[in-house]
Design a protein around this motif. Structure first.
Motif, PDB file in Angstrom:
ATOM      1  N   HIS A   1       0.871  -1.095   0.037  1.00 16.83           N
ATOM      2  CA  HIS A   1      -0.084  -0.136  -0.125  1.00 16.83           C
ATOM      3  C   HIS A   1       0.793   1.316  -0.162  1.00 16.83           C
ATOM      4  O   HIS A   1       0.580   2.337  -0.751  1.00 16.83           O
ATOM      5  CB  HIS A   1      -0.912   0.261   1.332  1.00 16.83           C
ATOM      6  N   ARG A   2       1.759   1.123   0.809  1.00 11.92           N
ATOM      7  CA  ARG A   2       2.839   2.465   0.850  1.00 11.92           C
ATOM      8  C   ARG A   2       3.480   2.510  -0.607  1.00 11.92           C
ATOM      9  O   ARG A   2       3.507   3.815  -1.054  1.00 11.92           O
ATOM     10  CB  ARG A   2       3.900   2.127   1.874  1.00 11.92           C
TER      11      ARG A   2
ATOM     12  N   VAL B   1       3.449   6.672   0.010  1.00 10.62           N
ATOM     13  CA  VAL B   1       3.631   7.123   1.443  1.00 10.62           C
ATOM     14  C   VAL B   1       4.745   6.413   2.157  1.00 10.62           C
ATOM     15  O   VAL B   1       4.555   5.380   2.269  1.00 10.62           O
ATOM     16  CB  VAL B   1       2.120   6.688   2.151  1.00 10.62           C
ATOM     17  N   ASN B   2       5.742   7.280   2.434  1.00 14.99           N
ATOM     18  CA  ASN B   2       6.799   6.663   3.052  1.00 14.99           C
ATOM     19  C   ASN B   2       6.668   6.410   4.471  1.00 14.99           C
ATOM     20  O   ASN B   2       7.326   5.557   5.002  1.00 14.99           O
ATOM     21  CB  ASN B   2       8.176   7.601   2.649  1.00 14.99           C
TER      22      ASN B   2
ATOM     23  N   THR C   1       0.609   8.015   7.611  1.00 11.35           N
ATOM     24  CA  THR C   1      -0.442   7.482   7.034  1.00 11.35           C
ATOM     25  C   THR C   1      -0.844   8.367   5.692  1.00 11.35           C
ATOM     26  O   THR C   1      -1.467   8.032   4.893  1.00 11.35           O
ATOM     27  CB  THR C   1      -1.580   7.208   7.710  1.00 11.35           C
TER      28      THR C   1
ATOM     29  N   LEU D   1      -4.718   3.005   4.642  1.00 17.23           N
ATOM     30  CA  LEU D   1      -3.345   2.474   5.103  1.00 17.23           C
ATOM     31  C   LEU D   1      -3.297   2.405   6.483  1.00 17.23           C
ATOM     32  O   LEU D   1      -2.630   1.827   7.118  1.00 17.23           O
ATOM     33  CB  LEU D   1      -2.242   3.669   4.427  1.00 17.23           C
TER      34      LEU D   1
END
Length: 138
Positions: free
Chosen positions: A28-29, A34-35, A38, A44
């Motif tokens: 998902h990241r 998205v490192n 959230t 996420l």
């Protein structure tokens, strides 16, 4: 000393579940770039909490389950407690895969029930395991 085979099996199942949940967070990241944190992404957030909640509970459970199995708790009781915990954790992970289960949306009451079952199974397993250990030792 008895080798805690029930705890080993429970640990194996739980670590596989943990790995699956970890991969789902990572995928998902990557997909959503998205490192850290959230990024205000509720999906996420749910995946992170599924993974984190299992991590917060499983390690202590397996350690104490092994102590119970090696000391005073009968193996049939250890098996039942392990099974209840594992099923509860699976129900909890399923529940947190939806907005209804994680953020209390009005639809999908089954997921809210799964979350409650997961939480109560975890709590009950902890109390039963601790209670059996204390009763057997003292």
């Amino acid at each position: 000393m008895t080798i805690p085979l029930i705890a080993a099996v429970a640990g194996a199942i739980l670590i596989i579940l943990q790995a699956i949940l970890m991969i789902l967070v990572g995928m998902h990241r990557i997909k959503n770039r998205v490192n850290l944190g959230t990024g205000d992404d509720l999906a996420l957030e749910r995946k992170i909490r599924r993974h984190g909640n299992l991590a917060e509970n499983a390690a202590l459970f397996v350690a104490v389950l092994a102590l119970a199995e090696m000391t005073v708790v009968p193996n049939n009781i250890v098996r039942i407690i392990a099974l209840v915990f594992i099923i509860g954790r699976i129900f909890h992970a399923i529940a947190l895969s939806t907005v209804a289960g994680s953020h209390g949306a009005k639809t999908g009451k089954i997921f809210q029930a799964f979350r409650a079952i997961g939480a109560l199974s975890t709590f009950g397993s902890f109390v039963a395991l601790g209670g059996y250990l204390l009763a057997g030792i003292f």
